[in-house]
Write a protein that holds these residues in place. Structure first.
Motif, PDB file in Angstrom:
ATOM      1  N   LEU A  83     -40.684  16.440  52.590  1.00 52.24           N
ATOM      2  CA  LEU A  83     -40.125  15.545  53.586  1.00 52.24           C
ATOM      3  C   LEU A  83     -38.818  14.890  53.133  1.00 52.24           C
ATOM      4  O   LEU A  83     -38.015  14.484  53.967  1.00 52.24           O
ATOM      5  CB  LEU A  83     -41.145  14.458  53.942  1.00 52.24           C
ATOM      6  CG  LEU A  83     -42.447  14.966  54.586  1.00 52.24           C
ATOM      7  CD1 LEU A  83     -43.423  13.823  54.791  1.00 52.24           C
ATOM      8  CD2 LEU A  83     -42.158  15.675  55.898  1.00 52.24           C
ATOM      9  N   ASN A  84     -38.602  14.758  51.818  1.00 53.69           N
ATOM     10  CA  ASN A  84     -37.352  14.154  51.337  1.00 53.69           C
ATOM     11  C   ASN A  84     -36.448  15.158  50.630  1.00 53.69           C
ATOM     12  O   ASN A  84     -35.485  14.778  49.970  1.00 53.69           O
ATOM     13  CB  ASN A  84     -37.652  12.978  50.398  1.00 53.69           C
ATOM     14  CG  ASN A  84     -38.418  13.404  49.151  1.00 53.69           C
ATOM     15  OD1 ASN A  84     -38.209  14.465  48.582  1.00 53.69           O
ATOM     16  ND2 ASN A  84     -39.317  12.545  48.705  1.00 53.69           N
ATOM     17  N   VAL A 103     -45.812   1.906  55.517  1.00 53.34           N
ATOM     18  CA  VAL A 103     -44.640   2.783  55.504  1.00 53.34           C
ATOM     19  C   VAL A 103     -44.825   3.821  54.409  1.00 53.34           C
ATOM     20  O   VAL A 103     -45.160   3.477  53.269  1.00 53.34           O
ATOM     21  CB  VAL A 103     -43.340   1.986  55.244  1.00 53.34           C
ATOM     22  CG1 VAL A 103     -42.141   2.920  55.204  1.00 53.34           C
ATOM     23  CG2 VAL A 103     -43.158   0.913  56.305  1.00 53.34           C
ATOM     24  N   ASN A 104     -44.640   5.067  54.756  1.00 54.04           N
ATOM     25  CA  ASN A 104     -44.691   6.148  53.755  1.00 54.04           C
ATOM     26  C   ASN A 104     -43.305   6.280  53.141  1.00 54.04           C
ATOM     27  O   ASN A 104     -42.485   7.091  53.558  1.00 54.04           O
ATOM     28  CB  ASN A 104     -45.131   7.455  54.410  1.00 54.04           C
ATOM     29  CG  ASN A 104     -45.426   8.536  53.380  1.00 54.04           C
ATOM     30  OD1 ASN A 104     -45.226   8.336  52.175  1.00 54.04           O
ATOM     31  ND2 ASN A 104     -45.893   9.678  53.839  1.00 54.04           N
ATOM     32  N   PHE A 105     -43.030   5.460  52.128  1.00 54.83           N
ATOM     33  CA  PHE A 105     -41.692   5.377  51.554  1.00 54.83           C
ATOM     34  C   PHE A 105     -41.209   6.707  50.997  1.00 54.83           C
ATOM     35  O   PHE A 105     -40.039   7.068  51.145  1.00 54.83           O
ATOM     36  CB  PHE A 105     -41.659   4.319  50.439  1.00 54.83           C
ATOM     37  CG  PHE A 105     -41.809   2.915  50.929  1.00 54.83           C
ATOM     38  CD1 PHE A 105     -40.721   2.217  51.432  1.00 54.83           C
ATOM     39  CD2 PHE A 105     -43.043   2.285  50.893  1.00 54.83           C
ATOM     40  CE1 PHE A 105     -40.852   0.911  51.882  1.00 54.83           C
ATOM     41  CE2 PHE A 105     -43.193   0.989  51.345  1.00 54.83           C
ATOM     42  CZ  PHE A 105     -42.103   0.298  51.841  1.00 54.83           C
ATOM     43  N   ALA A 151     -41.760   9.592  51.963  1.00 58.06           N
ATOM     44  CA  ALA A 151     -41.463  10.577  53.004  1.00 58.06           C
ATOM     45  C   ALA A 151     -40.205  10.223  53.787  1.00 58.06           C
ATOM     46  O   ALA A 151     -39.733  11.020  54.590  1.00 58.06           O
ATOM     47  CB  ALA A 151     -42.641  10.699  53.973  1.00 58.06           C
ATOM     48  N   LYS A 152     -39.654   9.036  53.536  1.00 57.80           N
ATOM     49  CA  LYS A 152     -38.460   8.581  54.243  1.00 57.80           C
ATOM     50  C   LYS A 152     -37.211   8.947  53.441  1.00 57.80           C
ATOM     51  O   LYS A 152     -37.026   8.491  52.321  1.00 57.80           O
ATOM     52  CB  LYS A 152     -38.509   7.068  54.456  1.00 57.80           C
ATOM     53  CG  LYS A 152     -39.703   6.585  55.279  1.00 57.80           C
ATOM     54  CD  LYS A 152     -39.536   6.915  56.745  1.00 57.80           C
ATOM     55  CE  LYS A 152     -40.647   6.300  57.572  1.00 57.80           C
ATOM     56  NZ  LYS A 152     -40.492   6.584  59.015  1.00 57.80           N
ATOM     57  N   GLN A 153     -36.367   9.775  54.035  1.00 59.43           N
ATOM     58  CA  GLN A 153     -35.152  10.207  53.343  1.00 59.43           C
ATOM     59  C   GLN A 153     -34.229   9.031  53.042  1.00 59.43           C
ATOM     60  O   GLN A 153     -33.568   9.009  51.994  1.00 59.43           O
ATOM     61  CB  GLN A 153     -34.413  11.243  54.189  1.00 59.43           C
ATOM     62  CG  GLN A 153     -35.197  12.510  54.443  1.00 59.43           C
ATOM     63  CD  GLN A 153     -34.444  13.498  55.308  1.00 59.43           C
ATOM     64  OE1 GLN A 153     -33.254  13.313  55.577  1.00 59.43           O
ATOM     65  NE2 GLN A 153     -35.117  14.551  55.753  1.00 59.43           N
ATOM     66  N   GLU A 154     -34.185   8.046  53.913  1.00 63.72           N
ATOM     67  CA  GLU A 154     -33.262   6.926  53.737  1.00 63.72           C
ATOM     68  C   GLU A 154     -33.678   6.007  52.584  1.00 63.72           C
ATOM     69  O   GLU A 154     -32.876   5.195  52.115  1.00 63.72           O
ATOM     70  CB  GLU A 154     -33.151   6.112  55.026  1.00 63.72           C
ATOM     71  CG  GLU A 154     -34.448   5.514  55.527  1.00 63.72           C
ATOM     72  CD  GLU A 154     -35.202   6.418  56.479  1.00 63.72           C
ATOM     73  OE1 GLU A 154     -35.994   5.891  57.286  1.00 63.72           O
ATOM     74  OE2 GLU A 154     -35.005   7.642  56.410  1.00 63.72           O
ATOM     75  N   TYR A 155     -34.932   6.128  52.117  1.00 61.49           N
ATOM     76  CA  TYR A 155     -35.395   5.273  51.016  1.00 61.49           C
ATOM     77  C   TYR A 155     -35.342   5.966  49.664  1.00 61.49           C
ATOM     78  O   TYR A 155     -35.373   5.299  48.635  1.00 61.49           O
ATOM     79  CB  TYR A 155     -36.848   4.827  51.269  1.00 61.49           C
ATOM     80  CG  TYR A 155     -37.025   3.920  52.464  1.00 61.49           C
ATOM     81  CD1 TYR A 155     -36.065   2.982  52.806  1.00 61.49           C
ATOM     82  CD2 TYR A 155     -38.166   4.003  53.264  1.00 61.49           C
ATOM     83  CE1 TYR A 155     -36.228   2.155  53.902  1.00 61.49           C
ATOM     84  CE2 TYR A 155     -38.335   3.179  54.358  1.00 61.49           C
ATOM     85  CZ  TYR A 155     -37.366   2.258  54.680  1.00 61.49           C
ATOM     86  OH  TYR A 155     -37.526   1.437  55.760  1.00 61.49           O
ATOM     87  N   TRP A 156     -35.298   7.291  49.652  1.00 66.61           N
ATOM     88  CA  TRP A 156     -35.513   8.023  48.402  1.00 66.61           C
ATOM     89  C   TRP A 156     -34.466   7.696  47.342  1.00 66.61           C
ATOM     90  O   TRP A 156     -34.816   7.450  46.180  1.00 66.61           O
ATOM     91  CB  TRP A 156     -35.508   9.536  48.671  1.00 66.61           C
ATOM     92  CG  TRP A 156     -35.975  10.319  47.481  1.00 66.61           C
ATOM     93  CD1 TRP A 156     -37.258  10.653  47.177  1.00 66.61           C
ATOM     94  CD2 TRP A 156     -35.174  10.834  46.417  1.00 66.61           C
ATOM     95  NE1 TRP A 156     -37.311  11.347  45.996  1.00 66.61           N
ATOM     96  CE2 TRP A 156     -36.039  11.478  45.503  1.00 66.61           C
ATOM     97  CE3 TRP A 156     -33.802  10.823  46.147  1.00 66.61           C
ATOM     98  CZ2 TRP A 156     -35.584  12.105  44.336  1.00 66.61           C
ATOM     99  CZ3 TRP A 156     -33.342  11.435  44.990  1.00 66.61           C
ATOM    100  CH2 TRP A 156     -34.220  12.064  44.092  1.00 66.61           C
TER     101      TRP A 156
END
Length: 309
Positions: free
Chosen positions: A253-254, A160-162, A164-169
Motif C-alpha cells: 500500500l505504501n 488510522v492505518n498509518f 498503509a497511508k502513503q502521505e505518512y510513510w
C-alpha cells in the motif's frame, strides 16, 4: 640522487621509525579496508557484462552500457530516484541540525545530573537494532493494538492505518530515525565543544553575555568546522538511503513512496537474480554520490574554508 632528495628520504625514514607503533595500529584497518572496500571493486565490471555463473566474471559476454540504458528507460527509474532524493533531503534537513541543537543545549546545561540523564535517554535508542525498531514502529502504529490508535480512540477518533497511508510513510521513516540517532550523533559535537576554552565563556560572562549569546558567538563557531565536514560526508551519500529500515517498513500500500534505489536493487539483484542490472544501478548510484560529494566539498571550501581536502 641530489642532496635534497637524500635529506628528504632520511627525514621520512626517521618519521617512520619514530611513529612505528602508530603505523602498526593502522595496519588492521588498512587491511580490512583493502579486503572489504577495494577487492570487491573487481566486480564492478559486471555492470558492463551479461553475467554467466558458469563462465565467470571474466568469461561473461560484454554488453557495454546496455544495463544503464535499461535502467534509464525503466518505468521505475523516475519513481525510485525521486523517492530516494525526497527521503534523503528530508532526512538531512531534519536529522542534521537536531544533534547540533541538542549538543549546544546540553552543553549549556550546568546541572550535571540532569545532563547525564538526558544524554543517557537520548543515546539509548541508538542501540536498538533496525529490525526491532521497525517491529516497534509497526506495533505502535497498528490500527488494532497500537498505542497511537488507542489514544485516538480515547478521544473518539477512528483508528488510522498509518503504515498503509502513503502521505505518512516518509514522516514516519524520517522522524523515527531522528529519535533513534539524534542523541548518538550529538556525541561528536560534544567532543568538539569540549575543546572550547572555559576562559572564553568566563570573559564573555564578565562582559554581560547571556546564554544565547554564548552559544551563538562561542559554542556554535567552535563546532562549525566539524559540522561542515559531517555535512559534506552526508551529502556524499544522498542516494545511499539505508536499505533495511525502508524494506522492513514497506508494504504493497505504501510501495509508491517507499521504493528507493537500495530496495529496488535488492529485488532485481537477489530476488530476480539479475546481477548485472543491479550492479549497473549500484554503480550509477555511487557515481552520483561521488559527483555530489565533490560539488558540496568545493562549495563548502569556498564559503567557509572548511573541506575534506
Amino acid at each position: 640522487m641530489n642532496s635534497a632528495a637524500i635529506k628528504r628520504k632520511g627525514h621520512v625514514g626517521r618519521v617512520l621509525r619514530r611513529d612505528a607503533s602508530l603505523w602498526l595500529f593502522c595496519i588492521p584497518g588498512i587491511v580490512l579496508t583493502f579486503i572489504f572496500s577495494y577487492i570487491p571493486m573487481y566486480g564492478i565490471q559486471l555492470a558492463f557484462k551479461r553475467f554467466n555463473a558458469t563462465a565467470g566474471i571474466w568469461g561473461s559476454d560484454w554488453q557495454g552500457l546496455y544495463y544503464f540504458k535499461r535502467f534509464f528507460e525503466s518505468p521505475y527509474f523516475e519513481s525510485t530516484i525521486w523517492n530516494t532524493l525526497v527521503i534523503s533531503f528530508y532526512g538531512l534537513l531534519v536529522s542534521f541540525p537536531i544533534p547540533i541543537i541538542l549538543a549546544l543545549l546540553l552543553n549549556s546545561l550546568h546541572h550535571k545530573r540532569y545532563r547525564k540523564l538526558i544524554q543517557t535517554v537520548t543515546y539509548a535508542p541508538n542501540f536498538i537494532s533496525v529490525v526491532v525498531m521497525c517491529g516497534m514502529i509497526i506495533l505502535f502504529l497498528s490500527p488494532t493494538v497500537g498505542v497511537i490508535n488507542s489514544v485516538l480512540h480515547l478521544f473518539g477518533m477512528d483508528p488510522v492505518n498509518f503504515m498503509a497511508k502513503q502521505e505518512y510513510w516518509r514522516h514516519i521513516y524520517v522522524w523515527t530515525g531522528v529519535w533513534q540517532t539524534a542523541g548518538w550523533s550529538s556525541v561528536i559535537f560534544f567532543a568538539a565543544l569540549a575543546g572550547v576554552s572555559p576562559e572564553l565563556h568566563e570573559a564573555a560572562r564578565c562582559d554581560g553575555a547571556t546564554k544565547f549569546q554564548l552559544i551563538r558567538h562561542i559554542d556554535f563557531p567552535s563546532i562549525l568546522p566539524t559540522a561542515t565536514i559531517l555535512l559534506i560526508l552526508n551529502c556524499g551519500s544522498i542516494l545511499s538511503v539505508g536499505f533495511e529500515k525502508a524494506y522492513l517498513l514497506q508494504n504493497n500500500l505504501n510501495l509508491s513512496v517507499s521504493e528507493i534505489i537500495s530496495t529496488y536493487v535488492y529485488k532485481v539483484g537477489l530476488i530476480n537474480n539479475d546481477i548485472s542490472y543491479s550492479t549497473a544501478i549500484g554503480l550509477f548510484n555511487t557515481l552520483i554520490n561521488l559527483v555530489l560529494l565533490l560539488m558540496v566539498n568545493k562549495i563548502a571550501d569556498k564559503l567557509s574554508g572548511n573541506s575534506l581536502w
